[in-house]
Design an enzyme around this catalytic site. Structure first.
Site, mmCIF file in Angstrom:
data_model
loop_
_atom_site.group_PDB
_atom_site.id
_atom_site.type_symbol
_atom_site.label_atom_id
_atom_site.label_comp_id
_atom_site.label_asym_id
_atom_site.label_seq_id
_atom_site.Cartn_x
_atom_site.Cartn_y
_atom_site.Cartn_z
ATOM 1 N N ASP A 144 35.040 11.224 10.287
ATOM 2 C CA ASP A 144 35.719 11.746 11.475
ATOM 3 C C ASP A 144 37.178 11.273 11.451
ATOM 4 O O ASP A 144 37.620 10.635 10.497
ATOM 5 C CB ASP A 144 34.995 11.336 12.764
ATOM 6 N N THR A 173 30.993 11.571 31.401
ATOM 7 C CA THR A 173 32.383 11.940 31.690
ATOM 8 C C THR A 173 32.555 13.153 32.597
ATOM 9 O O THR A 173 33.610 13.338 33.190
ATOM 10 C CB THR A 173 33.121 12.240 30.372
ATOM 11 N N SER A 200 39.909 9.339 17.646
ATOM 12 C CA SER A 200 38.742 9.606 16.796
ATOM 13 C C SER A 200 38.601 11.081 16.431
ATOM 14 O O SER A 200 39.460 11.646 15.777
ATOM 15 C CB SER A 200 37.495 9.074 17.517
ATOM 16 N N ARG A 254 19.709 13.628 30.585
ATOM 17 C CA ARG A 254 20.526 12.471 30.976
ATOM 18 C C ARG A 254 21.877 12.975 31.478
ATOM 19 O O ARG A 254 22.385 13.991 30.997
ATOM 20 C CB ARG A 254 20.715 11.481 29.825
ATOM 21 N N ASN A 283 25.167 11.046 15.322
ATOM 22 C CA ASN A 283 26.490 11.562 14.939
ATOM 23 C C ASN A 283 27.081 10.882 13.706
ATOM 24 O O ASN A 283 28.158 11.243 13.243
ATOM 25 C CB ASN A 283 27.473 11.456 16.112
ATOM 26 N N ARG A 305 22.858 16.658 30.339
ATOM 27 C CA ARG A 305 22.563 17.001 28.944
ATOM 28 C C ARG A 305 21.046 17.116 28.764
ATOM 29 O O ARG A 305 20.295 16.244 29.207
ATOM 30 C CB ARG A 305 23.154 15.976 27.995
ATOM 31 N N GLU A 350 23.843 6.146 15.278
ATOM 32 C CA GLU A 350 23.663 7.281 16.170
ATOM 33 C C GLU A 350 23.526 8.521 15.294
ATOM 34 O O GLU A 350 23.978 8.543 14.143
ATOM 35 C CB GLU A 350 24.862 7.420 17.108
#
Length: 545
Positions: free
Chosen positions: A277, A503, A65, A499, A373, A508, A371
């Site tokens: 993207d 990974t 991606s 949150r 993004n 965040r 989202e």
């Protein structure tokens, strides 16, 4: 069994580096491409088992991606074009991490747990993006499928959403469309042309769109689509892969994070631009105003434009269908307020991650999810689609209702309901702007985003943070949510949440308020609270100003 012997022999050609541990996440497996050969072979094995279990065709997409060009990854696609079932994500992780000598044991345990009949036929569709590593990694998937006697259809270079679409078309026996690239372009372009051909007085300027292809697969596929839609949309393709590096200083993620135009795109005042993207499942729009200020129209703006358009059509068609917009905690508060207070649209908030949004959207007649993004789509329930088609065929309705019903029918056909699709979403946005006679500035002015800031705090163990209420409130550690609530009260129109990363050991932090200065201060103060109460590592977070 002969099949297991073949797996044993072929797996030695795709050996696992000793001690390497990887996790199947929201985006499947992702890493530097040199670590992935064994993973690809094993995902070929798993896709074959999944096909034998479900008695449907399964998809395997080789892509990373928006990651840098040297990375790669793999995603499994379930029968209706959706992401693979969560319990099979666990199998994927187990299989990927099994050491070489225990691979067959792991494979047999999955077969036993799922009661899989190995004599069942298996069919797997494979696709890949334009990365230099994708061809050899894709071949490793093929080797895995063939080792368990599966049949392959290799689509070669396709966008991620195109492969999702092909899988769905195949498993619905072409009810959703034809499982070919030609079929994909025909279906989407015909719906787009039907939506736009009656729009009066569109100038060439209004038909013009600058597209940043991120030097990826989306650029390649836009060139193939362009002849189908040329009469209604004039695409100026930048970052088409002929010279730049994939996702380097370009693409949707770069534009969203950097809040500026990608390299290779010169902004002209008021001109519509969009960026895909690397695998073309995300899209963001942007433009520059007369003062040279950059304006980003992200997933929240896209969801608002599409949902308000659909709501108006439902009203005109006199169809009593419930439309809902699914957001995450990252959605800008202004978009939520506009949808709830002005448009009277149901807004549902869910955990971050496309699979959570997709699942929530399935609960409504029409579920719109994006989202921030730029990854998203619209889902129509079978009942909603049936009502729309019945209305189109009804000879006893007036012209206004008939027109609205036809617009809804073409909108359904234009949307790739399996997954977020930058190409499909782009055409839908262009059609909506044309039908409503809106410029990109008109669209942007529907509401004004609240200033916001995202930060991250390194902690010794991210698992100390546990959240509830779609990740908007922290349950643990004790005292953290009370501290956040007290800080939020100091600022106007403010909210903040924290949150854990999925990974890495970071937390965040998101904050928004009535001014950028306030949003920045609030984010910093919440970061300090996280550092203090959740086991922060290293120096305390420093103020942004």
């Amino acid at each position: 069994m002969a099949q297991f012997e073949e797996v044993s022999v072929n797996s030695k050609l795709h050996p696992k580096p000793e001690g390497l541990i990887m996790q199947y996440g929201t985006a499947g497996f992702r890493s530097n491409a040199k670590h992935l050969d064994h993973i690809m072979f094993r995902m070929g094995l798993l896709a074959t088992l999944r096909s034998k279990k479900t008695k449907f065709t399964i998809g395997v997409m080789v892509t990373a991606s928006h990651n840098p060009e040297e990375d790669n990854g793999v995603k499994l696609i379930d029968p209706m074009g959706e992401m693979v079932a969560v319990e099979w994500e666990i199998y994927a992780t187990q299989l990927a991490n099994a050491e070489q000598d225990s691979l067959l044991h792991e494979l047999k345990s999955i077969i036993e747990a799922e009661g899989i009949d190995l004599t069942e036929p298996a069919y797997v569709f494979v696709g890949r993006d334009t990365r230099p590593s994708s061809a050899s990694l894709s071949q490793a998937v093929v080797d895995g499928v063939c080792s368990l006697g599966g049949k392959i259809l290799d689509y070669g270079l396709v966008t991620t959403p195109q492969l999702h679409y092909m899988v769905c078309c195949c498993n619905t026996k072409s009810c959703y469309g034809s499982a070919t690239l030609e079929g994909y372009y025909q279906k989407l372009s015909q719906a787009f042309l039907q939506l736009t051909h009656n729009v009066p007085n569109r100038t060439d300027d209004q038909k013009r769109l600058v597209v940043d292809g991120a030097n990826g697969i989306g650029a390649l596929k836009m060139k193939e689509l362009e002849p189908f839609i040329r009469s209604e949309l004039q695409v100026l393709l930048s970052n088409d892969g002929s010279q730049g590096k994939l996702n380097h200083l370009c693409g949707a993620d770069y534009v969203k994070v950097q809040q500026k135009a990608p390299q290779g795109v010169t902004l002209v005042e008021g001109e519509r631009c969009c960026s895909f993207d690397g695998d073309a499942d995300r899209i963001v729009y942007y433009y520059t105003d007369s003062k040279g200020s950059f304006h980003l129209l992200d997933g929240d703006k896209i969801a608002t434009l599409i949902s308000t358009f659909l709501k108006e059509l439902l009203t005109q068609a006199e169809l009593n269908l419930q439309i809902a917009v699914v957001q995450t905690a990252y959605a800008n508060g202004s978009s939520t307020r506009y949808l709830e207070d002005i448009m009277k649209v149901v807004v549902c908030c869910t955990k971050t991650g496309v699979k959570h949004l997709h699942h929530a959207a399935q609960k409504y007649d029409i579920g719109v999810y994006f989202e921030a993004n730029g990854h998203g789509t619209v889902l129509f329930s079978k009942a909603a689609h049936k009502q729309i088609l019945e209305l189109v065929k009804d000879p006893n309705i007036n012209d206004e209702r008939k027109h609205a019903a036809k617009l809804l029918e073409n909108t359904v056909n234009l949307i790739n309901q399996t997954v977020g699709d930058a190409i499909s979403d782009m055409m839908l946005i262009e059609a909506v702007l044309a039908i409503r006679g809106m410029s990109v500035q008109d669209w942007d002015s529907i509401y004004t985003d609240l200033p916001n800031r995202q930060l991250k705090v390194t902690v010794s163990d991210r698992r100390v943070i546990d959240t509830t209420d779609a990740e908007r409130r922290a349950v643990t550690p004790g005292g953290l949510q009370d501290a956040i609530d007290a800080l939020v009260k100091k600022y106007k129109s403010a909210r903040a949440f924290v949150r854990p990363s999925g990974t890495e050991d970071v937390v965040r932090v998101y904050a928004e308020a009535d001014s950028q200065e306030s949003a920045d201060c609030l984010a910093h103060e919440v970061s300090l609270a996280v550092h203090h109460l959740a086991g922060g590592v290293g120096e305390k977070p420093k103020p942004l100003h």
